[in-house]
Design a protein around this motif. Structure first.
Motif, mmCIF file in Angstrom:
data_model
loop_
_atom_site.group_PDB
_atom_site.id
_atom_site.type_symbol
_atom_site.label_atom_id
_atom_site.label_comp_id
_atom_site.label_asym_id
_atom_site.label_seq_id
_atom_site.Cartn_x
_atom_site.Cartn_y
_atom_site.Cartn_z
ATOM 1 N N ARG A 34 0.860 -1.205 0.003
ATOM 2 C CA ARG A 34 0.066 0.107 0.118
ATOM 3 C C ARG A 34 0.887 1.375 0.069
ATOM 4 N N ALA A 35 2.122 1.195 0.552
ATOM 5 C CA ALA A 35 2.963 2.376 0.537
ATOM 6 C C ALA A 35 3.382 2.772 -0.624
ATOM 7 N N PHE A 36 3.756 1.501 -1.335
ATOM 8 C CA PHE A 36 4.251 1.932 -2.813
ATOM 9 C C PHE A 36 3.068 2.436 -3.544
ATOM 10 N N THR A 37 1.898 2.022 -3.448
ATOM 11 C CA THR A 37 0.805 2.452 -4.369
ATOM 12 C C THR A 37 0.580 4.015 -4.186
ATOM 13 N N ILE A 38 0.815 4.267 -2.719
ATOM 14 C CA ILE A 38 0.647 5.649 -2.368
ATOM 15 C C ILE A 38 1.853 6.512 -3.175
ATOM 16 N N SER A 39 2.787 6.047 -3.185
ATOM 17 C CA SER A 39 4.052 6.886 -3.812
ATOM 18 C C SER A 39 3.686 7.131 -5.348
ATOM 19 N N LEU A 40 2.654 6.534 -5.815
ATOM 20 C CA LEU A 40 2.543 6.570 -7.293
ATOM 21 C C LEU A 40 1.398 7.651 -7.414
ATOM 22 N N PHE A 71 -12.915 -3.276 5.712
ATOM 23 C CA PHE A 71 -12.176 -4.038 6.379
ATOM 24 C C PHE A 71 -10.722 -3.910 6.573
ATOM 25 N N PHE A 72 -10.044 -3.575 5.267
ATOM 26 C CA PHE A 72 -8.826 -3.547 5.298
ATOM 27 C C PHE A 72 -8.332 -2.041 5.535
ATOM 28 N N THR A 73 -9.523 -1.080 5.285
ATOM 29 C CA THR A 73 -9.064 0.438 5.590
ATOM 30 C C THR A 73 -8.965 0.363 7.092
ATOM 31 N N ASN A 74 -9.178 -0.460 8.018
ATOM 32 C CA ASN A 74 -8.880 -0.383 9.346
ATOM 33 C C ASN A 74 -7.196 -0.498 9.451
ATOM 34 N N GLU A 75 -6.326 -1.213 8.550
ATOM 35 C CA GLU A 75 -4.966 -0.855 8.741
ATOM 36 C C GLU A 75 -4.832 0.387 8.430
ATOM 37 N N ALA A 87 -5.741 3.112 5.398
ATOM 38 C CA ALA A 87 -6.474 4.451 5.458
ATOM 39 C C ALA A 87 -5.767 5.600 5.145
ATOM 40 N N GLU A 88 -4.529 5.370 5.280
ATOM 41 C CA GLU A 88 -3.792 6.892 4.642
ATOM 42 C C GLU A 88 -3.738 6.816 3.102
ATOM 43 N N MET A 89 -3.960 5.571 2.232
ATOM 44 C CA MET A 89 -4.011 5.844 0.963
ATOM 45 C C MET A 89 -5.439 6.429 0.639
ATOM 46 N N VAL A 90 -6.346 6.153 1.483
ATOM 47 C CA VAL A 90 -7.672 6.925 1.098
ATOM 48 C C VAL A 90 -7.339 8.258 1.385
ATOM 49 N N ARG A 91 -6.736 8.769 2.407
ATOM 50 C CA ARG A 91 -6.738 10.001 2.838
ATOM 51 C C ARG A 91 -6.019 10.831 1.750
ATOM 52 N N VAL A 92 -4.742 10.327 1.250
ATOM 53 C CA VAL A 92 -3.786 11.262 0.324
ATOM 54 C C VAL A 92 -4.347 11.204 -0.976
ATOM 55 N N ASP A 113 -12.733 4.957 19.085
ATOM 56 C CA ASP A 113 -12.821 3.577 18.639
ATOM 57 C C ASP A 113 -13.670 3.727 17.515
ATOM 58 N N TYR A 114 -14.290 4.322 16.963
ATOM 59 C CA TYR A 114 -14.880 4.273 15.616
ATOM 60 C C TYR A 114 -13.830 4.562 14.452
ATOM 61 N N LEU A 115 -12.505 5.202 14.940
ATOM 62 C CA LEU A 115 -11.328 5.930 13.850
ATOM 63 C C LEU A 115 -10.384 5.040 13.660
ATOM 64 N N ILE A 116 -9.826 5.516 12.583
ATOM 65 C CA ILE A 116 -8.535 4.547 12.162
ATOM 66 C C ILE A 116 -7.287 5.439 12.523
ATOM 67 N N PRO A 117 -6.368 5.019 13.448
ATOM 68 C CA PRO A 117 -5.374 5.601 13.681
ATOM 69 C C PRO A 117 -4.494 5.928 12.493
ATOM 70 N N ALA A 118 -3.673 7.169 12.621
ATOM 71 C CA ALA A 118 -2.611 7.507 11.370
ATOM 72 C C ALA A 118 -1.677 6.507 11.445
#
Length: 441
Positions: free
Chosen positions: A160-166, A201-205, A209-214, A395-400
């Motif tokens: 996911r980190a690599f996809t964010i870099s693109l 589900f996986f956006t809990n990771e 979640a950062e991929m969506v925000r970015v 506890d409903y949120l996803i940490p950075a």
């Protein structure tokens, strides 16, 4: 009598055992659960979940898996059990344990297959193979197609980190949609402006979640394409619906350029036994040939036993230090018979800084923040975006970012973008010990 294997074969497994180990934090958790057997979770539970009273509890699935392992494996499969432990270890930021449990789910490597690794790599050494930076190679190819599909192994946030870099560069190439398998394809999930427990589900990771925000910050429309009835459908039916949902974007906007982020073999362009993947369906119904980028084979632990051993041997022969693509005469080399993909990325082994993977920096987008342990029974440190924290119960949120791994100096290091955060400290039973504000300059 089995054939005698080359010395390299035995070295591979020594090396593999050295890097794929449970983390000290997970071992501490195991000891705590053993000492408080029956207290952490109901001993009859056989299903992994990170939910407690509809809220996220990032330690809950580890309690379940570590306390009720024998019972879970009796009612399910070893592979399912270890895959779940791997996924949930990655959610909590424990990458070493995620790698450890991933490889425990593999079948034993066939000796004859293992013996072919060294001769094949020796043959590659005879060729003039070049290793080019994967990011530039993909961007050069993506500029000339309408749809690019890239996959991930679900327990490896590295992908996911690599996809964010693109994302930023692909936006400059005209890509305006980020289609994600990880998103819940329901009106309530897609309408929410703040990532939360129901987004997917996986956006809990946190990296997902950062991929969506970015992506949203850059200007992408983030699009959910999952089959809403996937749990009822066969693999091929599910993938056909995924493909149709992505094609719907093209039908609505014929010039739309789409980056698709999916799991594993969904982006395969070839039929796998009787399974017809999403990318193959998409190509058939749309007439568009997508650029498909595989991340799951040539990466730490790989995605299967042979791949893991091949990867380790390849790194010894060709020690790449950045995500790369192997090319010969300007064409990608098919290292692991992955002809169903256009490009396969070779990810180098992870470098650790203060006991955390340095790719959590997201290609320099985030910097380290040292958090001093101020609570005696501290186990887990989390950083929530302040602007999200004040709008929704934590506890409903996803940490950075979050971690239960401390560095040699006793501090906990988080990777964060500039901004204001709420730092939450919890004990080993997920009880909040303290909350405080901190700003990342």
């Amino acid at each position: 009598m089995p054939k005698k294997l080359p010395v390299l074969f035995y070295c591979l497994f020594v090396v593999g055992a050295a890097f794929a180990q449970e983390s000290p934090g997970l071992i501490q958790l195991q000891k705590h659960i053993a000492q408080h057997s029956g207290k952490m979770v109901d001993s009859t539970v056989t299903r992994f979940s990170n939910r407690y009273k509809k809220r996220i509890n990032y330690l809950m699935p580890l309690y379940i898996g570590l306390q009720n392992g024998k019972r879970i494996r009796h009612f399910n499969t070893d592979k399912s059990y270890y895959d779940n432990l791997s996924d949930y270890s990655s959610f909590i930021g424990d990458y070493p344990s995620a790698l450890y449990y991933t490889t425990k789910s593999y079948e034993t490597l066939d000796m004859e297959a293992a013996a072919t690794i060294k001769p094949f790599i020796d043959s590659l050494k005879q060729l003039d193979i070049q290793h080019v930076p994967a990011k530039k190679y993909i961007l050069d190819r993506a500029a000339h197609v309408q749809v690019t599909m890239i996959n991930e192994a679900h327990s490896k946030p590295l992908h996911r980190a690599f996809t964010i870099s693109l994302l930023q560069d692909m936006y400059k190439l005209g890509y305006r949609y980020l289609a994600m398998e990880a998103l819940n394809n329901t009106p309530s999930a897609t309408a929410d402006t703040i990532l939360n427990v129901n987004t997917g589900f996986f956006t809990n990771e946190p990296v997902c979640a950062e991929m969506v925000r970015v992506a949203k910050e850059i200007g992408y429309t983030v699009y959910a394409y999952e089959d809403t009835l996937a749990y009822k459908h066969s693999g091929s039916v599910r993938d056909s619906i995924q493909a149709a949902n992505i094609y719907q974007l093209i039908q609505q906007n014929p010039s739309a350029k789409i980056l698709v982020h999916a799991g594993y073999g969904h982006i395969s362009e070839e039929q796998i036994v009787d399974y017809v993947p999403m990318a193959m369906y998409f190509k058939k119904i749309s007439g568009i040939n997508p650029l498909t980028v595989n991340q799951t084979d040539m990466t730490e632990g790989s995605d299967f036993a042979y791949g893991r051993s091949f990867y380790e041997a390849y790194m010894k022969a060709f020690p790449v230090t950045v995500p790369s693509v192997a090319v010969y005469k300007n064409k990608p080399v098919d290292l692991l018979a992955s002809s169903e993909y256009d490009i396969s990325i070779i990810h180098p082994p992870t470098n650790y800084k203060n006991k955390r993977p340095d790719w959590y920096s997201l290609d320099g987008m985030r910097k380290e923040l040292a958090v001093k342990p101020t609570e005696k029974s501290l186990f887990l440190v989390q950083a929530y975006y302040y602007k999200e924290y004040n709008k929704l119960e934590k506890d409903y949120l996803i940490p950075a970012d979050q971690t239960y791994t401390s560095a040699e100096n006793g501090y906990y290091y988080l990777y964060l973008q500039p901004g204001k955060y709420k730092i939450v400290m919890r004990d080993i039973e997920y009880k909040v010990l303290s909350e405080g504000d901190m700003e990342m300059k």
